[in-house]
Scaffold this motif. Sequence first.
Motif, PDB file in Angstrom:
ATOM      1  N   GLY A  49       0.799  -1.228   0.000  1.00  0.00           N
ATOM      2  CA  GLY A  49       0.000   0.000   0.000  1.00  0.00           C
ATOM      3  C   GLY A  49       0.824   1.266   0.000  1.00  0.00           C
ATOM      4  O   GLY A  49       0.333   2.355  -0.282  1.00  0.00           O
ATOM      5  N   PHE A  50       2.102   1.137   0.349  1.00  0.00           N
ATOM      6  CA  PHE A  50       3.020   2.275   0.351  1.00  0.00           C
ATOM      7  C   PHE A  50       4.428   1.730   0.135  1.00  0.00           C
ATOM      8  O   PHE A  50       4.742   0.640   0.618  1.00  0.00           O
ATOM      9  CB  PHE A  50       2.943   3.029   1.692  1.00  0.00           C
ATOM     10  N   PRO A  51       5.285   2.417  -0.627  1.00  0.00           N
ATOM     11  CA  PRO A  51       5.157   3.774  -1.193  1.00  0.00           C
ATOM     12  C   PRO A  51       4.276   3.806  -2.443  1.00  0.00           C
ATOM     13  O   PRO A  51       4.094   2.794  -3.106  1.00  0.00           O
ATOM     14  CB  PRO A  51       6.599   4.126  -1.536  1.00  0.00           C
ATOM     15  N   TYR A  52       3.773   4.998  -2.716  1.00  0.00           N
ATOM     16  CA  TYR A  52       2.930   5.180  -3.888  1.00  0.00           C
ATOM     17  C   TYR A  52       3.771   5.312  -5.154  1.00  0.00           C
ATOM     18  O   TYR A  52       4.786   5.996  -5.172  1.00  0.00           O
ATOM     19  CB  TYR A  52       2.087   6.457  -3.757  1.00  0.00           C
ATOM     20  N   GLU A  53       3.347   4.656  -6.197  1.00  0.00           N
ATOM     21  CA  GLU A  53       3.810   4.904  -7.568  1.00  0.00           C
ATOM     22  C   GLU A  53       5.331   4.952  -7.720  1.00  0.00           C
ATOM     23  O   GLU A  53       5.883   5.853  -8.343  1.00  0.00           O
ATOM     24  CB  GLU A  53       3.208   6.213  -8.089  1.00  0.00           C
ATOM     25  N   GLY A  54       6.009   3.991  -7.151  1.00  0.00           N
ATOM     26  CA  GLY A  54       7.455   3.905  -7.316  1.00  0.00           C
ATOM     27  C   GLY A  54       7.822   3.091  -8.546  1.00  0.00           C
ATOM     28  O   GLY A  54       6.968   2.480  -9.201  1.00  0.00           O
ATOM     29  N   PRO A  55       9.105   3.030  -8.875  1.00  0.00           N
ATOM     30  CA  PRO A  55       9.546   2.267 -10.049  1.00  0.00           C
ATOM     31  C   PRO A  55       9.610   0.762  -9.816  1.00  0.00           C
ATOM     32  O   PRO A  55       9.592  -0.017 -10.771  1.00  0.00           O
ATOM     33  CB  PRO A  55      10.946   2.830 -10.309  1.00  0.00           C
ATOM     34  N   ALA A  56       9.682   0.319  -8.542  1.00  0.00           N
ATOM     35  CA  ALA A  56       9.915  -1.093  -8.250  1.00  0.00           C
ATOM     36  C   ALA A  56       8.870  -2.037  -8.846  1.00  0.00           C
ATOM     37  O   ALA A  56       9.233  -3.105  -9.362  1.00  0.00           O
ATOM     38  CB  ALA A  56      10.028  -1.295  -6.740  1.00  0.00           C
ATOM     39  N   PRO A  57       7.563  -1.746  -8.782  1.00  0.00           N
ATOM     40  CA  PRO A  57       6.602  -2.684  -9.374  1.00  0.00           C
ATOM     41  C   PRO A  57       6.832  -2.925 -10.870  1.00  0.00           C
ATOM     42  O   PRO A  57       6.689  -4.061 -11.342  1.00  0.00           O
ATOM     43  CB  PRO A  57       5.253  -1.996  -9.124  1.00  0.00           C
ATOM     44  N   LEU A  58       7.205  -1.883 -11.613  1.00  0.00           N
ATOM     45  CA  LEU A  58       7.468  -2.086 -13.036  1.00  0.00           C
ATOM     46  C   LEU A  58       8.730  -2.914 -13.243  1.00  0.00           C
ATOM     47  O   LEU A  58       8.815  -3.717 -14.180  1.00  0.00           O
ATOM     48  CB  LEU A  58       7.597  -0.741 -13.749  1.00  0.00           C
ATOM     49  N   GLU A  59       9.720  -2.738 -12.367  1.00  0.00           N
ATOM     50  CA  GLU A  59      10.929  -3.550 -12.457  1.00  0.00           C
ATOM     51  C   GLU A  59      10.602  -5.011 -12.177  1.00  0.00           C
ATOM     52  O   GLU A  59      11.136  -5.919 -12.834  1.00  0.00           O
ATOM     53  CB  GLU A  59      11.973  -3.030 -11.462  1.00  0.00           C
ATOM     54  N   ALA A  60       9.724  -5.253 -11.200  1.00  0.00           N
ATOM     55  CA  ALA A  60       9.328  -6.627 -10.885  1.00  0.00           C
ATOM     56  C   ALA A  60       8.581  -7.262 -12.051  1.00  0.00           C
ATOM     57  O   ALA A  60       8.850  -8.419 -12.427  1.00  0.00           O
ATOM     58  CB  ALA A  60       8.460  -6.624  -9.626  1.00  0.00           C
ATOM     59  N   ILE A  61       7.646  -6.525 -12.639  1.00  0.00           N
ATOM     60  CA  ILE A  61       6.876  -7.046 -13.775  1.00  0.00           C
ATOM     61  C   ILE A  61       7.801  -7.333 -14.952  1.00  0.00           C
ATOM     62  O   ILE A  61       7.640  -8.331 -15.663  1.00  0.00           O
ATOM     63  CB  ILE A  61       5.770  -6.046 -14.162  1.00  0.00           C
ATOM     64  N   ALA A  62       8.787  -6.442 -15.159  1.00  0.00           N
ATOM     65  CA  ALA A  62       9.740  -6.646 -16.257  1.00  0.00           C
ATOM     66  C   ALA A  62      10.609  -7.876 -16.036  1.00  0.00           C
ATOM     67  O   ALA A  62      11.198  -8.404 -16.980  1.00  0.00           O
ATOM     68  CB  ALA A  62      10.617  -5.409 -16.422  1.00  0.00           C
TER      69      ALA A  62
END
Length: 761
Positions: free
Chosen positions: A531-544
């Motif tokens: 739920g936090f932090p908001y809108e960081g780069p890590a989720p896109l790195e994980a998906i990639a």
Amino acid sequence: MAVTLWRMCGRIPNSRQLLLLACLLFFFWCVTLYRMSTTSGGTEKESEILKNEIIQLSENYVRALARENSDIVDGPYAGRFTAYDLKKTMAVLLESMLERLNKLEIKINNAINGTNGTNSNVTNGQSMRSNYQLRAEDLIQGKVEQCDLTTQEKQLYPHCNTKIEWMKAMWKSDPCYQSYGVDGSICSFVMYLSEIEGWCPTKAWRGNIKPPKEDMSKVKFANVTTDLQALMKILVDPNERQSYAWIRMRIRRLWDKWTGGITRLTKKQNLEGRRRKKILVHLGLLSKQSGWGFAENQFKGGPLGELVQWSDLLSTLFILGHDLIVTSETDQLAGILSKLPAANSPCQSRADLPVHIIYTDIVGLTQFRKHVKGGYAKFSCLLRIVDSFGTEPAYNHRVYAKAHKLVTFWGGQNLQPQQFFTMFPHSPDNSFMGFLVEQHLNDSRVQDIKRRDQAVVYGKREYMWEGRQRYLEVIKNAQLDIHGTVYFDQPNNNTQGKKSKFPSYVTNHGFLNGEDLHYLLRQSKIFVGLGFPYEGPAPLEAIANGCVFINPRFKPPHSSKNTPFFKGKPTQRQVTSQHPYAEQFIGEPYVYTIDINNLNEVKDTVAKILENKKFQPYLPYEFTEEGMLQRMNAYIEHQNFCEFQKRPAKWPPSSSIKFLLGEPDKSCQDVCWSKSLMCEPSHFRELNSMDPLTKYGVSCKSGKSMSDIYYPAYDINTAECIIQKEEILFSCVGQSASLQRLCPCRTFIKGQSALCEECVR
């Protein structure tokens, strides 16, 4: 006689003295020659030849001289870039000379033909006068050229009258205005505002003058540059605070990715013929004066999203071939600004500015304002503000923000909203800068990595885990090992006494560098949002890297009204999940946005993810090296905020724009998105009049202009058509239950939401 002529010329600019003297001497020579020819004992045939030569040469010379000087850039006053005194003098002399030549011609005709000249044609002087707005005697008597705007000019230059009114009151506030020839007359205001600042149209003083052809041999072009060491030399911290250490580390690690991205882009898009820009980059957040401790905490689990963005921006600008000056401390900035010509002058001539673009953040903007003082307006249109969460027009407009109690530290900047560059495409009111998401899809090291039954938790500080034990236990009970990357202040990462926040069953790796983190993600199946932090780069790195992201949904949405984190942020966004971009632009099967407080939903979602068994990496094009290079190159080439309010938008091109009339209580962002389009605020002005509103299906009983974030719009209660009074309040996000908004919508490239197909041609 020559002495008298020279004294007369002494009042005329040196560059014209010889020309005028030659003109007068030539005239007296013509008269003398005529007298000699008529009094000599030559034959009638010889006299006729000489007469014709005198008349023809004299007329040709004077007309040529008049044509050459009719294009002098001047106005009804004397200034350093004008020649109005010269024009007055030349006008009187030319008229006098033409009249004398005309009399000479009549006398010769009378002498030869025996006529009295009563039926002669219109004199040359009369025909020449049509080339001047005013007769010579009018100029001498003090009459001036008319500088009133036509209806068409008022439409094309909507701010001209406002700027003229400002000049009336303020032209004596700084001597720089008088140095440009402003003398208090309306025409001097119009001329300054057209020739120097570009707010008004050029008027009669231009005549038929054509802009001078640019000397292309002096133009510097941008060439793709991949010399990493040259960039490292720019990123040397003179104060030895290691401010750029993390940035340098990221740039080095990703340099091969960047060079591969530019190679791919050059194969699909012509990057030749781009002008090389001088760009100042000031990282205010890294300065000691900021008090934020970014430099000190960059390797201690501190916020890295901003540093990611700065790292990738610097790589992009350098690779695209532009000249960079990088600063992070105020003394560096002050040293540069102190050397700028007229840095403290309010006159907005930008011809001699040593930089074309300035990238900074809000802290840097405050520091910049402090050091440029009176000259801020001159530089403000060059600014590009790196602003992670964005700044909406309602917060950006200082007067509006005060009136509506929206004043924040971040807002009230009075810039064009598109001068704010965001980390994600939050709102089309701002420009989407983005960043590079690391991926290793083709690296030999990751090809043989096997997925394990494990999940990585997105939360690098201990407090982020508080209250999430039951949620994490559901994931653990799905036979998944849980890993963390939490940084603890204790040297040995001892977690004793902290079990309430950090579960004992979690394998904690502490702070990981980029390569090790991506190796861990490549081994894992799920990336767990807290739920936090908001809108960081890590989720896109994980998906990639092939992880599926569990994205916590917020009910109700988080905003400045109910969440402390957003209080003071210059936005009224309703954040519906931890990562709205992943929710809206990616979605299943790579992202599952769920209510993590609903444990049954969590259990079902985890089971669904594990049944998939594919775990394919995915990355939107706009977060690749090639995508960011393409987007930033388009911005650098086409965005021009110095001209934004002065003339209709030329980019994005009109061929990509469609105008739509929305339903009541719909923002333009929603109106456009419902048609698979993006709101394009740079084209609002074309809609900001009554005609477009009536064209798109409403009947206006009356009309008015107002200052708010909803206009242009149609009021369904009063049948009024309302246009926007303050252009920096044009907003894609404003909505009102009683208004139908007229919206400019743009096509966009799938995976590159900031650009249209025509935008990159």
